[in-house]
Structure formats: C-alpha cells, structure tokens
Design a protein around this motif. Structure first.
Motif, PDB file in Angstrom:
ATOM      1  N   ARG A   1       0.829  -1.204   0.000  1.00 45.52           N
ATOM      2  CA  ARG A   1       0.000   0.000   0.000  1.00 45.52           C
ATOM      3  C   ARG A   1       0.860   1.250   0.000  1.00 45.52           C
ATOM      4  NH1 ARG A   1      -2.461  -2.960   4.132  1.00 45.52           N
ATOM      5  NH2 ARG A   1      -1.211  -1.745   5.593  1.00 45.52           N
ATOM      6  N   ARG A   2       0.408   2.233  -0.741  1.00 43.94           N
ATOM      7  CA  ARG A   2       0.990   3.560  -0.600  1.00 43.94           C
ATOM      8  C   ARG A   2       0.339   4.249   0.594  1.00 43.94           C
ATOM      9  NH1 ARG A   2       1.899   6.281  -6.599  1.00 43.94           N
ATOM     10  NH2 ARG A   2       3.136   4.570  -7.485  1.00 43.94           N
ATOM     11  N   GLU A   3       0.934   5.330   1.032  1.00 40.44           N
ATOM     12  CA  GLU A   3       0.372   6.067   2.150  1.00 40.44           C
ATOM     13  C   GLU A   3      -1.040   6.562   1.802  1.00 40.44           C
ATOM     14  OE1 GLU A   3       1.386   6.894   5.349  1.00 40.44           O
ATOM     15  OE2 GLU A   3       2.827   5.267   4.952  1.00 40.44           O
ATOM     16  N   PRO A   4      -1.994   6.394   2.716  1.00 40.96           N
ATOM     17  CA  PRO A   4      -3.348   6.915   2.458  1.00 40.96           C
ATOM     18  C   PRO A   4      -3.306   8.409   2.179  1.00 40.96           C
ATOM     19  CG  PRO A   4      -3.319   5.512   4.412  1.00 40.96           C
ATOM     20  CD  PRO A   4      -1.889   5.734   4.033  1.00 40.96           C
ATOM     21  N   GLU A   5      -4.160   8.847   1.278  1.00 43.88           N
ATOM     22  CA  GLU A   5      -4.231  10.265   0.925  1.00 43.88           C
ATOM     23  C   GLU A   5      -5.672  10.741   0.998  1.00 43.88           C
ATOM     24  OE1 GLU A   5      -3.892  11.123  -3.400  1.00 43.88           O
ATOM     25  OE2 GLU A   5      -3.474   8.954  -3.583  1.00 43.88           O
ATOM     26  N   LEU A   6      -5.841  12.024   1.129  1.00 41.58           N
ATOM     27  CA  LEU A   6      -7.170  12.626   1.071  1.00 41.58           C
ATOM     28  C   LEU A   6      -7.413  13.131  -0.345  1.00 41.58           C
ATOM     29  CD1 LEU A   6      -7.342  14.600   4.443  1.00 41.58           C
ATOM     30  CD2 LEU A   6      -8.838  12.716   3.753  1.00 41.58           C
ATOM     31  N   VAL A   7      -8.447  12.600  -0.987  1.00 43.25           N
ATOM     32  CA  VAL A   7      -8.851  13.080  -2.315  1.00 43.25           C
ATOM     33  C   VAL A   7      -9.926  14.141  -2.126  1.00 43.25           C
ATOM     34  CG1 VAL A   7      -9.926  12.464  -4.511  1.00 43.25           C
ATOM     35  CG2 VAL A   7      -8.242  10.925  -3.463  1.00 43.25           C
ATOM     36  N   ARG A   8      -9.652  15.326  -2.599  1.00 41.05           N
ATOM     37  CA  ARG A   8     -10.559  16.451  -2.431  1.00 41.05           C
ATOM     38  C   ARG A   8     -11.352  16.691  -3.711  1.00 41.05           C
ATOM     39  NH1 ARG A   8      -8.529  19.406   2.091  1.00 41.05           N
ATOM     40  NH2 ARG A   8      -6.460  18.650   2.708  1.00 41.05           N
ATOM     41  N   PRO A   9     -12.433  17.442  -3.632  1.00 38.38           N
ATOM     42  CA  PRO A   9     -13.158  17.805  -4.856  1.00 38.38           C
ATOM     43  C   PRO A   9     -12.251  18.522  -5.846  1.00 38.38           C
ATOM     44  CG  PRO A   9     -14.457  18.335  -2.911  1.00 38.38           C
ATOM     45  CD  PRO A   9     -13.095  17.952  -2.423  1.00 38.38           C
ATOM     46  N   ALA A  10     -12.449  18.247  -7.139  1.00 32.19           N
ATOM     47  CA  ALA A  10     -11.583  18.803  -8.177  1.00 32.19           C
ATOM     48  C   ALA A  10     -11.722  20.318  -8.308  1.00 32.19           C
ATOM     49  CB  ALA A  10     -11.888  18.132  -9.510  1.00 32.19           C
ATOM     50  N   LYS A  11     -12.833  20.867  -7.841  1.00 32.31           N
ATOM     51  CA  LYS A  11     -13.080  22.311  -7.909  1.00 32.31           C
ATOM     52  C   LYS A  11     -13.554  22.793  -6.545  1.00 32.31           C
ATOM     53  CE  LYS A  11     -14.615  21.992 -12.749  1.00 32.31           C
ATOM     54  NZ  LYS A  11     -15.779  22.180 -13.666  1.00 32.31           N
ATOM     55  N   PRO A  12     -13.470  24.103  -6.293  1.00 33.93           N
ATOM     56  CA  PRO A  12     -13.992  24.630  -5.027  1.00 33.93           C
ATOM     57  C   PRO A  12     -15.474  24.304  -4.864  1.00 33.93           C
ATOM     58  CG  PRO A  12     -12.641  26.279  -6.133  1.00 33.93           C
ATOM     59  CD  PRO A  12     -12.825  25.154  -7.114  1.00 33.93           C
ATOM     60  N   THR A  13     -15.863  23.948  -3.655  1.00 37.68           N
ATOM     61  CA  THR A  13     -17.258  23.608  -3.351  1.00 37.68           C
ATOM     62  C   THR A  13     -17.747  24.471  -2.201  1.00 37.68           C
ATOM     63  OG1 THR A  13     -16.481  21.828  -1.888  1.00 37.68           O
ATOM     64  CG2 THR A  13     -17.032  21.227  -4.158  1.00 37.68           C
ATOM     65  N   PRO A  14     -19.068  24.606  -2.045  1.00 34.67           N
ATOM     66  CA  PRO A  14     -19.602  25.499  -0.999  1.00 34.67           C
ATOM     67  C   PRO A  14     -19.227  25.034   0.405  1.00 34.67           C
ATOM     68  CG  PRO A  14     -21.306  24.903  -2.595  1.00 34.67           C
ATOM     69  CD  PRO A  14     -20.135  24.017  -2.868  1.00 34.67           C
ATOM     70  N   TYR A  15     -18.923  25.991   1.263  1.00 35.72           N
ATOM     71  CA  TYR A  15     -18.788  25.691   2.686  1.00 35.72           C
ATOM     72  C   TYR A  15     -20.143  25.964   3.327  1.00 35.72           C
ATOM     73  CZ  TYR A  15     -17.809  25.799   7.616  1.00 35.72           C
ATOM     74  OH  TYR A  15     -17.861  25.544   8.962  1.00 35.72           O
ATOM     75  N   GLU A  16     -20.742  24.929   3.903  1.00 34.07           N
ATOM     76  CA  GLU A  16     -22.050  25.068   4.549  1.00 34.07           C
ATOM     77  C   GLU A  16     -22.270  23.897   5.489  1.00 34.07           C
ATOM     78  OE1 GLU A  16     -25.032  25.054   1.484  1.00 34.07           O
ATOM     79  OE2 GLU A  16     -24.110  23.401   0.417  1.00 34.07           O
ATOM     80  N   VAL A  17     -23.290  24.014   6.295  1.00 33.16           N
ATOM     81  CA  VAL A  17     -23.667  22.931   7.199  1.00 33.16           C
ATOM     82  C   VAL A  17     -25.019  22.392   6.749  1.00 33.16           C
ATOM     83  CG1 VAL A  17     -24.278  22.302   9.557  1.00 33.16           C
ATOM     84  CG2 VAL A  17     -22.370  23.870   9.145  1.00 33.16           C
ATOM     85  N   LYS A  18     -25.078  21.073   6.509  1.00 27.91           N
ATOM     86  CA  LYS A  18     -26.289  20.432   6.010  1.00 27.91           C
ATOM     87  C   LYS A  18     -26.788  19.417   7.042  1.00 27.91           C
ATOM     88  CE  LYS A  18     -25.550  20.698   0.978  1.00 27.91           C
ATOM     89  NZ  LYS A  18     -26.882  21.204   0.643  1.00 27.91           N
ATOM     90  N   LEU A  19     -28.038  19.557   7.436  1.00 27.72           N
ATOM     91  CA  LEU A  19     -28.627  18.619   8.383  1.00 27.72           C
ATOM     92  C   LEU A  19     -28.935  17.292   7.701  1.00 27.72           C
ATOM     93  CD1 LEU A  19     -31.208  20.882  10.281  1.00 27.72           C
ATOM     94  CD2 LEU A  19     -28.908  20.237  11.021  1.00 27.72           C
ATOM     95  N   LEU A  20     -28.655  16.190   8.394  1.00 27.89           N
ATOM     96  CA  LEU A  20     -29.136  14.898   7.943  1.00 27.89           C
ATOM     97  C   LEU A  20     -30.625  14.797   8.259  1.00 27.89           C
ATOM     98  CD1 LEU A  20     -26.339  12.418   9.073  1.00 27.89           C
ATOM     99  CD2 LEU A  20     -26.702  13.389   6.820  1.00 27.89           C
TER     100      LEU A  20
END
Length: 464
Positions: free
Chosen positions: A14-33
């Motif tokens: 295994r390679r070191e785990p990485e964080l894959v982020r969205p390819a473009k900027p996305t909204p910062y917000e809080v969404k209720l489940l």
C-alpha cells in the motif's frame, strides 16, 4: 479454477493513504441529515467490495487506480457533502459540515490473481483487512472521513475496488448512485446522468412531531441481550448458503398452495431463516422472537414525491413477532404471513412517524436483543452494475456477510453466482457451533420436504 479458500494468504503493498478532495472549489455550509439518517442504528461504517476481471478499458491501457482517483475527485464536486465531516448538535442531531477536506483513498498492489479467490466469489473474503485497510483514526462516526476507498491492482491485471461508508449518509441504492456517478465520469462523462439531490428535510420530523404508529423496532432493550449468545466468538460458526432456483422452489412449496407464487424471494428466505434459526437456538416456547426486515420506501412517496437523485437513507425496520413455540410448531406459511404483514405496515405515514419518534426520543437504536434477527435485501441495489470502464464486476456488494458490529444479529441477502454460473442469493449465517448444526439440519429438512425435491444448496463453514 481454484476452489474458494478462506485461508488464502497474499501480500498487499500500500501507498500512504491520501485525502482526495473535490476537483473544484465547493460550498462551505452545514447540512442537516434527515431524522431517518441519524438514528443510532445507522451510526456505523459499512464495507462494500467490487471485483473486476482483467479486460481492456474503453481507452486501452489505462491504470484503473489513476482513473478511479481522478473520477472520484471530479464526482466529489456535485457530491461535495461526502468530502465533509459529521458533527453532532443538540438532541444528538447529526449534520455535515461541508469542509471539502476530502475522502480517504488508498492505492495498493496485491501479489495474487483473481482466480485464486475461487470460482464462487462471496463473503467472507480472505484478507479483507488487506483489501480495505482500516486507516488508524478513520472509523469514528464524528469528525472522520465519510468515505474510505481502496483500489487494489492484482497480478493478473484485474483489480478490486473496496469502499467503507458512514451509513448515516446513504442507504445501499444511494451509495450505488454515487459509485455509478464515479463510473460514468471514469468512462468519460462530464457530469453524472442523475444529479445528486440532498433535500434531507423530506424525511425529517414534522413540526410539531407526532408519532402515529407503534414502533416495536425501537422497544425497550432487554437485559439479556447480545452477551448471552455472542460472549465467546470462538464458539461461533459461520456458514454461507447459496439459494438458487431449485432451493427457492423447494422452500416455496412449504407456503400455502394458493399463495405460493405471490410471495417474493425475500419473503420466502426471510421467513425460512427466521423459523430455522428459532429451531436452532432452542428458546423457551413463550419467548418472543423478532424478525426485522429492512423495507425501502424509495419511489413510494407521494406527499411529496421523493426527488430523483436523493441519496439518503429511505428505509424502515419492519418487525414481525411470534412466540418461539408457535414459530417452530406451525408450517412456514405462519411466518410468511407475519413477515408480509410487517412489511405492509411500512407506509409513507409510517416513515414520517419514525422520523418524529427519532426527534422526540433522542434517536434510539433498533432492538438488539438475544431473540432478534435482521435481514437486509440488497439484491436490487445495483452493485453488480457499477462500471468504471472495465465492464461489470464479477462480484459487487457487501464485503462482509453480517450487518453491523454484532456477529449473528443481522444478514444481507446478496446476489451471487455459484460455480456453475447460476444466479441466486447467498447468505452467511453466524450461530454458536451447536446451534449451527441444528440450523443446517432444519434447513436440509425443509429443502428435502416435500419428497422428490433435491437438496442442492451449497455451504462453506469457516470459524469466525
């Protein structure tokens, strides 16, 4: 081809785990489940695995790991809540803080060929911890990545896609919708054909909340719960059963003649397993046995209709109850009627009542007593259709046969092919060893009777 082997051993680099982020900027917000999403019974991570046979990709010699990583990043743009983290507010209310931090991704190579996994791919899979690495600190419900994905190349050119999802975010069809979106973008699309819809308020509590049904699935937890049956996992056995056309036909003959063809495959299997499991466990005749069936309401809402593209949880826990003595003594039709009645109670109003109950009572867990058994049907979820550019998987679905953290409490009905290529359903039952012997004997009896029905089900035993 090699026979299935639970002792198959191989090495994974295994390679070191990485964080894959969205390819473009996305909204910062809080969404209720929704109030269906954030109940206690869904606050765990659920693993899925897909096996893909070596084949040319649609573009030739593409590396599946690189293709999936890129497609995942692009898919996280419209599905940006998956790149966030769960937080908990007042009254244990869960919400997603859409931070854009990303999902965990692991790239790996294994020194094993697909054929070495055997000619009948079904859980439990060998070396599962190698195929879906539990990145330290990643499996908490709050403040952790909502998805962990590992893509593993095999020596033969085949590959394995494994995923672990925070169940609060999606049910099986919702997860398949997300995975299919990754597949579409991996195959060259610029956007998913079904745009994702959040709109969790559709399944949130009313104002004011009002509980209009009796919800036995969230009843008082008994004191003699899981520890009695599951205190010693070394004494547990697990058997995987394959039910094809002949086995289902044999079980169906135990239903009342005028109703035989009206019952679904799931109803037949769930009722049979409930009865056989009760016989095997030998409870007192007055003990209340509970069968919990997951009933999806996807596509069944009308006031208002649930939007196409909604990827939250849309099911309820339907409960059938019976005294153990009656369940063992009566023919299968007795259990069938109870299971069908329980499923029929799950309506649109029932789901709204569940959401209201969650808001009023602090989001309780579903019943996990000694005599409770849960079965989830994922045969129509669509895991077997997810295509990243190398065709459909030879196996796609749950990575583990049990649902949740307690062996023996719950099972999946998983679509599967046997070694002859016949389509069917596989279930892996976990029971104490002596109870398992009685379970097998009872099931064999049901498959043999009435006369002239050939017993052809297969089972593979492995120690837990």
């Amino acid at each position: 081809m090699a026979a299935p082997s639970s002792t198959l051993v191989f090495k994974v680099h295994r390679r070191e785990p990485e964080l894959v982020r969205p390819a473009k900027p996305t909204p910062y917000e809080v969404k209720l489940l929704s109030d269906i999403d954030d109940q206690q019974g869904l606050r765990f991570h659920i693993p899925v695995i897909q096996f893909y046979k070596h084949a040319p990709s649609i573009r030739g010699k593409d590396d599946p790991v690189a293709v999936i990583r890129r497609a995942l990043s692009e898919t996280l743009v419209p599905y940006y809540p998956f790149a966030g983290r769960l937080r908990e507010g007042p009254n244990r209310k869960l919400m997603v803080e859409c931070t854009g931090e990303g999902v965990l991704f692991v790239e790996a190579d294994a020194d094993v060929r697909l054929t070495e996994f055997g000619d009948q791919l079904q859980p439990p899979f060998p070396c599962m911890k190698e195929l879906l690495f539990d990145v330290p600190g990643s499996n908490a419900v709050l403040h952790s990545p909502l998805l962990l994905i590992q893509a593993t190349r095999l020596k033969c050119g085949s590959f394995i896609f494994a995923l672990r999802l925070s169940h609060c975010m999606s049910d099986a069809p919702g997860l398949v919708q997300f995975m299919s979106a990754i597949g579409e973008i991996a195959r060259g699309s610029h956007a998913p054909s079904i745009p994702p819809v959040w709109e969790r308020h559709f399944l949130s509590a009313r104002s004011p909340p009002r509980v209009t049904h009796t919800h036995r699935e969230y009843g008082q937890q008994a004191s003699n719960t899981l520890t009695t049956m599951h205190h010693n996992l070394d004494s547990m056995a697990q058997i995987s059963f394959f039910f094809g056309r002949s086995q289902l036909s044999a079980l169906r003959r135990h239903a009342p003649p005028h109703l035989r063809q009206s019952y679904s495959r799931f109803e037949i299997l769930a009722s049979c397993l409930w009865k056989c499991r009760t016989v095997a466990l030998r409870p007192g005749p007055e003990e209340t046995m509970r069968m919990i069936c997951l009933v999806s309401m996807r596509g069944k809402f009308s006031d208002p209709p649930l939007p196409v593209g909604y990827y939250g949880n849309t099911f309820a826990f339907a409960v059938a109850e019976a005294p153990a003595g009656e369940l063992c003594r009566n023919p299968l039709g007795y259990a069938l009627d109870l299971v069908r009645k329980a499923k029929g109670e799950v309506t649109e109003e029932y789901m709204k009542s569940v959401a209201d109950l969650m808001a009023l009572t602090g989001r309780p867990d579903f019943l996990k007593t000694r005599w409770t058994y849960l079965v989830s049907d994922v045969t129509r979820a669509g895991f077997e259709t997810v295509d990243f550019g190398w065709g459909s998987p030879v196996y796609g679905g749950p990575a583990e046969p049990d649902v949740g953290p307690v062996p023996g409490l719950a099972n999946f009905c998983i679509p599967c092919k046997n070694k002859e290529g016949e389509d069917g359903i596989v279930l892996a039952i976990s029971l104490p060893t002596q109870a398992m012997e009685r379970f097998v004997k009872e099931l064999e009896s049901m498959l043999k009777s009435p006369p002239n029905v050939t017993k052809t089900f297969t089972h593979v035993m492995s120690a837990l």
